[in-house]
Design an enzyme around this catalytic site. Structure first.
Site, PDB file in Angstrom:
ATOM      1  N   THR A 101       0.823  -1.222   0.000  1.00  0.00           N
ATOM      2  CA  THR A 101       0.000   0.000   0.000  1.00  0.00           C
ATOM      3  C   THR A 101       0.853   1.267   0.000  1.00  0.00           C
ATOM      4  O   THR A 101       1.980   1.263   0.521  1.00  0.00           O
ATOM      5  CB  THR A 101      -0.898  -0.004   1.255  1.00  0.00           C
ATOM      6  OG1 THR A 101      -1.541   1.256   1.376  1.00  0.00           O
ATOM      7  CG2 THR A 101      -0.091  -0.233   2.530  1.00  0.00           C
ATOM      8  N   ASP A 102       0.279   2.346  -0.513  1.00  0.00           N
ATOM      9  CA  ASP A 102       0.984   3.645  -0.447  1.00  0.00           C
ATOM     10  C   ASP A 102       1.044   4.185   0.975  1.00  0.00           C
ATOM     11  O   ASP A 102       1.793   5.130   1.255  1.00  0.00           O
ATOM     12  CB  ASP A 102       0.312   4.666  -1.381  1.00  0.00           C
ATOM     13  CG  ASP A 102      -1.150   4.962  -1.050  1.00  0.00           C
ATOM     14  OD1 ASP A 102      -1.706   4.335  -0.128  1.00  0.00           O
ATOM     15  OD2 ASP A 102      -1.735   5.834  -1.721  1.00  0.00           O
ATOM     16  N   GLU A 103       0.244   3.612   1.893  1.00  0.00           N
ATOM     17  CA  GLU A 103       0.207   4.149   3.259  1.00  0.00           C
ATOM     18  C   GLU A 103       1.535   3.959   3.992  1.00  0.00           C
ATOM     19  O   GLU A 103       1.767   4.609   5.017  1.00  0.00           O
ATOM     20  CB  GLU A 103      -0.937   3.518   4.058  1.00  0.00           C
ATOM     21  CG  GLU A 103      -2.283   3.838   3.444  1.00  0.00           C
ATOM     22  CD  GLU A 103      -3.465   3.583   4.370  1.00  0.00           C
ATOM     23  OE1 GLU A 103      -3.264   3.425   5.582  1.00  0.00           O
ATOM     24  OE2 GLU A 103      -4.599   3.546   3.863  1.00  0.00           O
ATOM     25  N   LYS A 144       2.009  -3.161   7.335  1.00  0.00           N
ATOM     26  CA  LYS A 144       2.325  -3.351   5.910  1.00  0.00           C
ATOM     27  C   LYS A 144       3.771  -2.926   5.635  1.00  0.00           C
ATOM     28  O   LYS A 144       4.475  -3.562   4.838  1.00  0.00           O
ATOM     29  CB  LYS A 144       1.368  -2.557   5.022  1.00  0.00           C
ATOM     30  CG  LYS A 144      -0.067  -3.037   5.019  1.00  0.00           C
ATOM     31  CD  LYS A 144      -0.268  -4.436   4.458  1.00  0.00           C
ATOM     32  CE  LYS A 144      -0.046  -4.530   2.976  1.00  0.00           C
ATOM     33  NZ  LYS A 144      -0.433  -5.877   2.441  1.00  0.00           N
ATOM     34  N   TYR A 172      -2.184  -0.360  10.905  1.00  0.00           N
ATOM     35  CA  TYR A 172      -2.273  -1.037   9.605  1.00  0.00           C
ATOM     36  C   TYR A 172      -1.044  -0.725   8.757  1.00  0.00           C
ATOM     37  O   TYR A 172      -0.369  -1.644   8.266  1.00  0.00           O
ATOM     38  CB  TYR A 172      -3.547  -0.600   8.861  1.00  0.00           C
ATOM     39  CG  TYR A 172      -3.521  -0.946   7.383  1.00  0.00           C
ATOM     40  CD1 TYR A 172      -3.584  -2.264   6.945  1.00  0.00           C
ATOM     41  CD2 TYR A 172      -3.402   0.063   6.411  1.00  0.00           C
ATOM     42  CE1 TYR A 172      -3.536  -2.579   5.589  1.00  0.00           C
ATOM     43  CE2 TYR A 172      -3.361  -0.247   5.053  1.00  0.00           C
ATOM     44  CZ  TYR A 172      -3.427  -1.567   4.650  1.00  0.00           C
ATOM     45  OH  TYR A 172      -3.368  -1.874   3.314  1.00  0.00           O
TER      46      TYR A 172
HETATM   47  P1  NAD Z   1      -9.716  -7.463   1.857  1.00  0.00           P
HETATM   48  O1  NAD Z   1      -9.801  -7.140   3.316  1.00  0.00           O
HETATM   49  O2  NAD Z   1     -10.894  -7.228   0.995  1.00  0.00           O
HETATM   50  O3  NAD Z   1      -9.308  -8.984   1.667  1.00  0.00           O
HETATM   51  C1  NAD Z   1      -8.329  -9.594   2.446  1.00  0.00           C
HETATM   52  C2  NAD Z   1      -8.425 -11.098   2.213  1.00  0.00           C
HETATM   53  O4  NAD Z   1      -7.398 -11.734   2.983  1.00  0.00           O
HETATM   54  C3  NAD Z   1      -9.758 -11.715   2.650  1.00  0.00           C
HETATM   55  O5  NAD Z   1     -10.234 -12.589   1.648  1.00  0.00           O
HETATM   56  C4  NAD Z   1      -9.397 -12.472   3.916  1.00  0.00           C
HETATM   57  O6  NAD Z   1     -10.225 -13.613   4.141  1.00  0.00           O
HETATM   58  C5  NAD Z   1      -7.959 -12.867   3.638  1.00  0.00           C
HETATM   59  N1  NAD Z   1      -7.193 -13.120   4.871  1.00  0.00           N
HETATM   60  C6  NAD Z   1      -7.134 -12.325   5.962  1.00  0.00           C
HETATM   61  N2  NAD Z   1      -6.356 -12.915   6.907  1.00  0.00           N
HETATM   62  C7  NAD Z   1      -5.909 -14.083   6.376  1.00  0.00           C
HETATM   63  C8  NAD Z   1      -5.067 -15.130   6.859  1.00  0.00           C
HETATM   64  N3  NAD Z   1      -4.538 -15.084   8.078  1.00  0.00           N
HETATM   65  N4  NAD Z   1      -4.788 -16.159   6.034  1.00  0.00           N
HETATM   66  C9  NAD Z   1      -5.342 -16.217   4.787  1.00  0.00           C
HETATM   67  N5  NAD Z   1      -6.165 -15.277   4.293  1.00  0.00           N
HETATM   68  C10 NAD Z   1      -6.445 -14.231   5.085  1.00  0.00           C
HETATM   69  O7  NAD Z   1      -8.439  -6.650   1.335  1.00  0.00           O
HETATM   70  P2  NAD Z   1      -8.199  -5.884  -0.050  1.00  0.00           P
HETATM   71  O8  NAD Z   1      -8.737  -4.535   0.071  1.00  0.00           O
HETATM   72  O9  NAD Z   1      -8.617  -6.779  -1.151  1.00  0.00           O
HETATM   73  O10 NAD Z   1      -6.605  -5.785  -0.033  1.00  0.00           O
HETATM   74  C11 NAD Z   1      -5.796  -6.843  -0.505  1.00  0.00           C
HETATM   75  C12 NAD Z   1      -4.328  -6.455  -0.334  1.00  0.00           C
HETATM   76  O11 NAD Z   1      -4.051  -5.271  -1.070  1.00  0.00           O
HETATM   77  C13 NAD Z   1      -3.941  -6.184   1.107  1.00  0.00           C
HETATM   78  O12 NAD Z   1      -2.659  -6.704   1.319  1.00  0.00           O
HETATM   79  C14 NAD Z   1      -3.927  -4.655   1.197  1.00  0.00           C
HETATM   80  O13 NAD Z   1      -3.004  -4.224   2.171  1.00  0.00           O
HETATM   81  C15 NAD Z   1      -3.484  -4.301  -0.201  1.00  0.00           C
HETATM   82  N6  NAD Z   1      -3.957  -2.997  -0.692  1.00  0.00           N
HETATM   83  C16 NAD Z   1      -5.284  -2.658  -0.615  1.00  0.00           C
HETATM   84  C17 NAD Z   1      -5.716  -1.434  -1.130  1.00  0.00           C
HETATM   85  C18 NAD Z   1      -7.171  -1.031  -1.099  1.00  0.00           C
HETATM   86  O14 NAD Z   1      -7.496   0.107  -1.451  1.00  0.00           O
HETATM   87  N7  NAD Z   1      -8.088  -1.905  -0.716  1.00  0.00           N
HETATM   88  C19 NAD Z   1      -4.790  -0.562  -1.719  1.00  0.00           C
HETATM   89  C20 NAD Z   1      -3.433  -0.935  -1.752  1.00  0.00           C
HETATM   90  C21 NAD Z   1      -3.032  -2.149  -1.250  1.00  0.00           C
HETATM   91  O1  DAU Z   2      -4.183   3.947   0.296  1.00  0.00           O
HETATM   92  C1  DAU Z   2      -4.378   2.572   0.213  1.00  0.00           C
HETATM   93  C2  DAU Z   2      -5.244   2.104   1.364  1.00  0.00           C
HETATM   94  O2  DAU Z   2      -6.554   2.595   1.108  1.00  0.00           O
HETATM   95  C3  DAU Z   2      -5.250   0.604   1.534  1.00  0.00           C
HETATM   96  O3  DAU Z   2      -3.966   0.171   1.865  1.00  0.00           O
HETATM   97  C4  DAU Z   2      -6.247   0.189   2.627  1.00  0.00           C
HETATM   98  O4  DAU Z   2      -6.319  -1.225   2.697  1.00  0.00           O
HETATM   99  C5  DAU Z   2      -7.606   0.736   2.260  1.00  0.00           C
HETATM  100  O5  DAU Z   2      -8.528   0.432   3.280  1.00  0.00           O
HETATM  101  C6  DAU Z   2      -7.536   2.250   2.052  1.00  0.00           C
HETATM  102  O6  DAU Z   2      -7.279   2.941   3.304  1.00  0.00           O
HETATM  103  P1  DAU Z   2      -8.065   4.289   3.701  1.00  0.00           P
HETATM  104  O7  DAU Z   2      -8.046   4.430   5.172  1.00  0.00           O
HETATM  105  O8  DAU Z   2      -7.613   5.431   2.880  1.00  0.00           O
HETATM  106  O9  DAU Z   2      -9.542   3.868   3.168  1.00  0.00           O
HETATM  107  P2  DAU Z   2     -11.010   4.033   3.796  1.00  0.00           P
HETATM  108  O10 DAU Z   2     -11.960   3.627   2.736  1.00  0.00           O
HETATM  109  O11 DAU Z   2     -11.135   3.406   5.136  1.00  0.00           O
HETATM  110  O12 DAU Z   2     -11.124   5.622   3.996  1.00  0.00           O
HETATM  111  C7  DAU Z   2     -10.958   6.529   2.914  1.00  0.00           C
HETATM  112  C8  DAU Z   2     -11.068   7.934   3.471  1.00  0.00           C
HETATM  113  O13 DAU Z   2     -12.415   8.168   3.887  1.00  0.00           O
HETATM  114  C9  DAU Z   2     -10.215   8.174   4.696  1.00  0.00           C
HETATM  115  O14 DAU Z   2      -9.724   9.515   4.662  1.00  0.00           O
HETATM  116  C10 DAU Z   2     -11.175   8.007   5.870  1.00  0.00           C
HETATM  117  C11 DAU Z   2     -12.489   8.485   5.286  1.00  0.00           C
HETATM  118  N1  DAU Z   2     -13.707   7.816   5.796  1.00  0.00           N
HETATM  119  C12 DAU Z   2     -13.745   6.470   5.790  1.00  0.00           C
HETATM  120  C13 DAU Z   2     -14.860   5.796   6.224  1.00  0.00           C
HETATM  121  C14 DAU Z   2     -14.897   4.270   6.242  1.00  0.00           C
HETATM  122  C15 DAU Z   2     -14.813   8.569   6.210  1.00  0.00           C
HETATM  123  O15 DAU Z   2     -14.773   9.818   6.205  1.00  0.00           O
HETATM  124  N2  DAU Z   2     -15.924   7.890   6.640  1.00  0.00           N
HETATM  125  C16 DAU Z   2     -16.000   6.537   6.672  1.00  0.00           C
HETATM  126  O16 DAU Z   2     -17.042   5.985   7.085  1.00  0.00           O
END
Ligand code: NAD
Ligand code: DAU
Length: 353
Positions: A131-133, A160, A156
């Site tokens: 992630t970019d975080e 990561k 989180y």
């Molecule tokens: P998600 O929460 O939707 O899915 C996570 C998956 O991992 C689920 O299917 C869960 O069952 C599985 N999992 C959790 N713990 C586990 C374990 N101990 N063993 C096996 N499986 C397990 O997550 P996502 O949003 O699809 O993100 C996927 C990856 O991409 C993550 O590594 C996240 O950090 C990264 N990522 C997400 C975003 C985003 O915006 N969602 C952006 C950048 C990077």
């Molecule tokens: O940047 C990549 C990341 O983006 C991933 O690594 C994470 O897995 C993914 O969850 C996401 O993180 P954020 O914290 O940015 O995403 P989230 O959707 O939780 O929140 C987006 C923005 O919206 C953040 O500034 C918080 C705000 N927010 C979020 C929720 C859930 C609200 O204002 N209200 C809400 O109810």
């Protein structure tokens, strides 16, 4: 040698799109989806491919040496695309240790298996989807590049960042062949409705308050999940071992502006009077340690691997809203039970401004 790719977290949001993309575009691979099916993992996300003969599902925990070794031995895994994680920042603030366990111990357990099984001199690749975080938070200007210093600020992002460091350390120390990508916020179908965009759409659908943290002026860089899957394809096939690639959409939005846009799209699609959904916006207590702005410089992946986003935000968002409105059953299913309890606890105590 046939490539057999272990995709961890394949039942989650991004993982299910990556599996679908690989099955649709590569007929010579075997894809093994390794997932624990936590609250965020749902095999309904892969109903359309579950009978594909190139595809297999293994229920397992990435933190369990036994589960991981069994899968490596049974399927003769040649490559790993590692997405399994605890992924929600708010949950990491409530329960940091489960993030330490899954994201750090789980990644190390997978890396150990690669060390032990990949001794045949063949071609292998461990791809960490990150992630970019990990880079922390930006001010008003600038973009994260691959050389930005690590500065994670939530449990989180710290977990990561640790897992990124472990991947590089295993590469350096043991020669595990790796690539890493760090991506911005994804949106699209099948995203668990605890994240901003699906949570807002779901609440609009149900006529519930739309909780905006703080003043809603935090900024995120949004990328359509299928474009992330395309980028993962590019990095997996063309990325240079040992390298890192940043992936983003050049698509920055203040949270409040994005919520306004979503309200207007949903009202229009549901034939509601203009302003109906906007009236549900409720400003709630800010997320502790809330990162102000993320924005990615994707110049490296564009120049070196020829990747660019394929859709505009307008197109991606329209597809996304349509999907959630057409999949009420999916939303009802994943928001029942344990999730409902979590949601009620989070927002009862937040809704205090
Ligand atoms: P998600 O929460 O939707 O899915 C996570 C998956 O991992 C689920 O299917 C869960 O069952 C599985 N999992 C959790 N713990 C586990 C374990 N101990 N063993 C096996 N499986 C397990 O997550 P996502 O949003 O699809 O993100 C996927 C990856 O991409 C993550 O590594 C996240 O950090 C990264 N990522 C997400 C975003 C985003 O915006 N969602 C952006 C950048 C990077
Ligand atoms: O940047 C990549 C990341 O983006 C991933 O690594 C994470 O897995 C993914 O969850 C996401 O993180 P954020 O914290 O940015 O995403 P989230 O959707 O939780 O929140 C987006 C923005 O919206 C953040 O500034 C918080 C705000 N927010 C979020 C929720 C859930 C609200 O204002 N209200 C809400 O109810």
């Amino acid at each position: 040698m046939q490539r057999t790719i272990l995709i961890t977290g394949g039942a989650g949001f991004i993982g299910s799109h990556v599996i679908r993309w690989f099955l649709e575009h590569y007929s010579g691979y075997r894809i093994v989806n390794f997932d624990l099916l936590t609250y965020a993992g749902n095999l309904e996300n892969l109903r359309d491919v579950e009978h594909n003969e190139q595809y297999a599902f293994v229920k397992g925990d990435i933190c369990s040496k036994e589960d991981v070794h069994k899968a490596f031995a049974k399927w003769q895994i040649t490559d790993v695309i590692h997405l399994a994680a605890e992924s929600h920042v708010d949950r990491s603030i409530h329960d940091p240790l489960s993030f330490v366990r899954t994201n750090i111990l789980g990644t190390a357990t997978l890396l150990n298996a690669c060390r032990e099984f990949w001794t045949d001199g063949g071609e292998h690749r461990f791809y960490h989807v990150s992630t970019d975080e990990v880079y922390g938070s930006l001010g008003a200007d600038g973009l994260f590049t691959e050389t930005s210093p690590y500065d994670p600020r939530s449990p989180y992002s710290a977990s990561k960042a640790s897992s990124d460091h472990l991947v590089r350390a295993y590469g350096h120390t043991y020669g595990v062949p790796f690539v890493i990508s760090n991506c911005s916020n994804n949106y699209g179908s099948h995203q668990f409705p605890e994240k901003l965009i699906p949570l807002m759409i779901n609440n609009m659908r149900e006529g519930k308050p739309l909780p905006v943290y703080g003043k809603g002026d935090n900024v995120r860089d949004w990328l359509w999940v299928v474009d992330h899957a395309r980028a993962i394809d590019a990095v997996f096939h063309k990325g240079i071992l040992g390298e890192t690639y940043n992936i983003g959409g050049y698509n920055e939005w203040k949270n409040l502006d994005l919520v306004h846009l979503l309200c207007d799209i949903v009202d229009e699609k549901l034939g509601r009077a203009a302003g109906t959904s906007r009236s549900l916006i409720t400003f709630v207590t800010d997320r502790p340690g809330h990162d102000m702005r993320y924005a990615i410089d994707s110049a490296k992946i564009s120049a070196d691997l020829g990747w660019m986003p394929s859709v505009t935000f307008e197109e991606g968002l329209a597809l996304t809203v349509d999907w959630y409105l057409a999949n009420a059953e999916w939303l009802n299913h994943v928001t029942s039970g344990a999730y409902r309890e979590y949601y009620d606890t989070m927002y009862t105590h937040r809704n205090d401004r």
